[in-house]
Design a protein around this motif. Structure first.
Motif, PDB file in Angstrom:
ATOM      1  N   THR A  15       0.800  -1.222   0.000  1.00 30.90           N
ATOM      2  CA  THR A  15       0.000   0.000   0.000  1.00 30.90           C
ATOM      3  C   THR A  15       0.835   1.276   0.000  1.00 30.90           C
ATOM      4  O   THR A  15       0.595   2.177  -0.811  1.00 30.90           O
ATOM      5  CB  THR A  15      -0.940   0.009   1.233  1.00 30.90           C
ATOM      6  OG1 THR A  15      -1.691  -1.200   1.235  1.00 30.90           O
ATOM      7  CG2 THR A  15      -1.891   1.177   1.187  1.00 30.90           C
ATOM      8  N   GLU A  44      -5.295  -3.661  -2.266  1.00 30.84           N
ATOM      9  CA  GLU A  44      -6.296  -2.882  -3.001  1.00 30.84           C
ATOM     10  C   GLU A  44      -7.369  -2.369  -2.047  1.00 30.84           C
ATOM     11  O   GLU A  44      -7.788  -1.216  -2.125  1.00 30.84           O
ATOM     12  CB  GLU A  44      -6.931  -3.726  -4.105  1.00 30.84           C
ATOM     13  CG  GLU A  44      -7.923  -2.943  -4.935  1.00 30.84           C
ATOM     14  CD  GLU A  44      -8.502  -3.747  -6.077  1.00 30.84           C
ATOM     15  OE1 GLU A  44      -9.294  -3.170  -6.839  1.00 30.84           O
ATOM     16  OE2 GLU A  44      -8.176  -4.943  -6.226  1.00 30.84           O
ATOM     17  N   GLY A  45      -7.797  -3.220  -1.117  1.00 29.40           N
ATOM     18  CA  GLY A  45      -8.792  -2.811  -0.129  1.00 29.40           C
ATOM     19  C   GLY A  45      -8.307  -1.669   0.745  1.00 29.40           C
ATOM     20  O   GLY A  45      -9.065  -0.735   1.036  1.00 29.40           O
ATOM     21  N   ILE A  47      -6.070   0.605  -0.080  1.00 30.02           N
ATOM     22  CA  ILE A  47      -5.994   1.811  -0.910  1.00 30.02           C
ATOM     23  C   ILE A  47      -7.383   2.417  -1.095  1.00 30.02           C
ATOM     24  O   ILE A  47      -7.557   3.635  -1.036  1.00 30.02           O
ATOM     25  CB  ILE A  47      -5.350   1.491  -2.276  1.00 30.02           C
ATOM     26  CG1 ILE A  47      -3.887   1.097  -2.074  1.00 30.02           C
ATOM     27  CG2 ILE A  47      -5.463   2.680  -3.230  1.00 30.02           C
ATOM     28  CD1 ILE A  47      -3.229   0.504  -3.306  1.00 30.02           C
ATOM     29  N   LEU A  48      -8.372   1.578  -1.293  1.00 30.91           N
ATOM     30  CA  LEU A  48      -9.724   2.063  -1.573  1.00 30.91           C
ATOM     31  C   LEU A  48     -10.559   2.314  -0.317  1.00 30.91           C
ATOM     32  O   LEU A  48     -11.647   2.875  -0.403  1.00 30.91           O
ATOM     33  CB  LEU A  48     -10.448   1.066  -2.478  1.00 30.91           C
ATOM     34  CG  LEU A  48      -9.776   0.785  -3.819  1.00 30.91           C
ATOM     35  CD1 LEU A  48     -10.539  -0.278  -4.584  1.00 30.91           C
ATOM     36  CD2 LEU A  48      -9.648   2.060  -4.640  1.00 30.91           C
ATOM     37  N   GLY A  51     -12.153   5.733   0.413  1.00 30.69           N
ATOM     38  CA  GLY A  51     -13.028   6.301  -0.607  1.00 30.69           C
ATOM     39  C   GLY A  51     -12.218   6.897  -1.748  1.00 30.69           C
ATOM     40  O   GLY A  51     -10.989   6.941  -1.715  1.00 30.69           O
ATOM     41  N   GLU A  52     -12.918   7.351  -2.761  1.00 31.97           N
ATOM     42  CA  GLU A  52     -12.268   7.845  -3.970  1.00 31.97           C
ATOM     43  C   GLU A  52     -11.466   9.120  -3.766  1.00 31.97           C
ATOM     44  O   GLU A  52     -10.655   9.491  -4.605  1.00 31.97           O
ATOM     45  CB  GLU A  52     -13.300   8.048  -5.071  1.00 31.97           C
ATOM     46  CG  GLU A  52     -13.871   6.748  -5.584  1.00 31.97           C
ATOM     47  CD  GLU A  52     -14.815   6.937  -6.746  1.00 31.97           C
ATOM     48  OE1 GLU A  52     -14.754   7.989  -7.405  1.00 31.97           O
ATOM     49  OE2 GLU A  52     -15.611   6.032  -6.991  1.00 31.97           O
ATOM     50  N   SER A  54      -9.541   9.762  -0.994  1.00 30.90           N
ATOM     51  CA  SER A  54      -8.428   9.608  -0.051  1.00 30.90           C
ATOM     52  C   SER A  54      -7.088   9.694  -0.788  1.00 30.90           C
ATOM     53  O   SER A  54      -7.015   9.568  -2.008  1.00 30.90           O
ATOM     54  CB  SER A  54      -8.546   8.296   0.720  1.00 30.90           C
ATOM     55  OG  SER A  54      -8.386   7.208  -0.143  1.00 30.90           O
ATOM     56  N   THR A  57      -5.692   7.535  -3.985  1.00 32.38           N
ATOM     57  CA  THR A  57      -6.730   6.697  -4.601  1.00 32.38           C
ATOM     58  C   THR A  57      -7.016   7.115  -6.034  1.00 32.38           C
ATOM     59  O   THR A  57      -7.155   6.267  -6.914  1.00 32.38           O
ATOM     60  CB  THR A  57      -8.024   6.733  -3.772  1.00 32.38           C
ATOM     61  OG1 THR A  57      -7.729   6.299  -2.454  1.00 32.38           O
ATOM     62  CG2 THR A  57      -9.083   5.823  -4.353  1.00 32.38           C
ATOM     63  N   GLU A  58      -7.085   8.395  -6.283  1.00 28.00           N
ATOM     64  CA  GLU A  58      -7.397   8.872  -7.636  1.00 28.00           C
ATOM     65  C   GLU A  58      -6.363   8.377  -8.647  1.00 28.00           C
ATOM     66  O   GLU A  58      -6.702   7.891  -9.717  1.00 28.00           O
ATOM     67  CB  GLU A  58      -7.472  10.394  -7.667  1.00 28.00           C
ATOM     68  CG  GLU A  58      -7.888  10.933  -9.019  1.00 28.00           C
ATOM     69  CD  GLU A  58      -7.986  12.448  -9.032  1.00 28.00           C
ATOM     70  OE1 GLU A  58      -7.932  13.004 -10.139  1.00 28.00           O
ATOM     71  OE2 GLU A  58      -8.100  13.070  -7.966  1.00 28.00           O
ATOM     72  N   LEU A  61      -6.817   4.594  -9.163  1.00 22.31           N
ATOM     73  CA  LEU A  61      -7.999   4.282  -9.960  1.00 22.31           C
ATOM     74  C   LEU A  61      -7.843   4.695 -11.426  1.00 22.31           C
ATOM     75  O   LEU A  61      -8.423   4.074 -12.306  1.00 22.31           O
ATOM     76  CB  LEU A  61      -9.241   4.956  -9.360  1.00 22.31           C
ATOM     77  CG  LEU A  61      -9.708   4.393  -8.014  1.00 22.31           C
ATOM     78  CD1 LEU A  61     -10.835   5.241  -7.456  1.00 22.31           C
ATOM     79  CD2 LEU A  61     -10.152   2.953  -8.170  1.00 22.31           C
TER      80      LEU A  61
END
Length: 66
Positions: A15, A44-45, A47-48, A51-52, A54, A57-58, A61
């Protein structure tokens, strides 16, 4: 001049490096250094989880090559 053949290199990403590289817009370094990047479901969990919006994360994604 021909480019040298790149030896296959695999990394299991954690992470902190992913978020850190995303924050400085350098996630592509992973793709340049490694031929295969594995991201475990738990990573992945993490990182996500925020929420989008944080940190990092952007960038994560928006990377189409993960």
């Amino acid at each position: 001049m021909t480019s040298p053949t790149r030896e296959p290199r695999t990394v299991i990403a954690d992470t902190t490096p992913i978020i850190s590289l995303a924050l400085i817009d350098q996630l592509d370094l992973l793709r340049r250094l490694y031929t295969e990047i594995l991201i475990p479901p738990a990573v992945e969990g993490e990182i996500l989880a925020g929420g989008e919006t944080s940190l990092g994360t952007e960038g994560f994604l928006s990377s189409t090559w993960f």
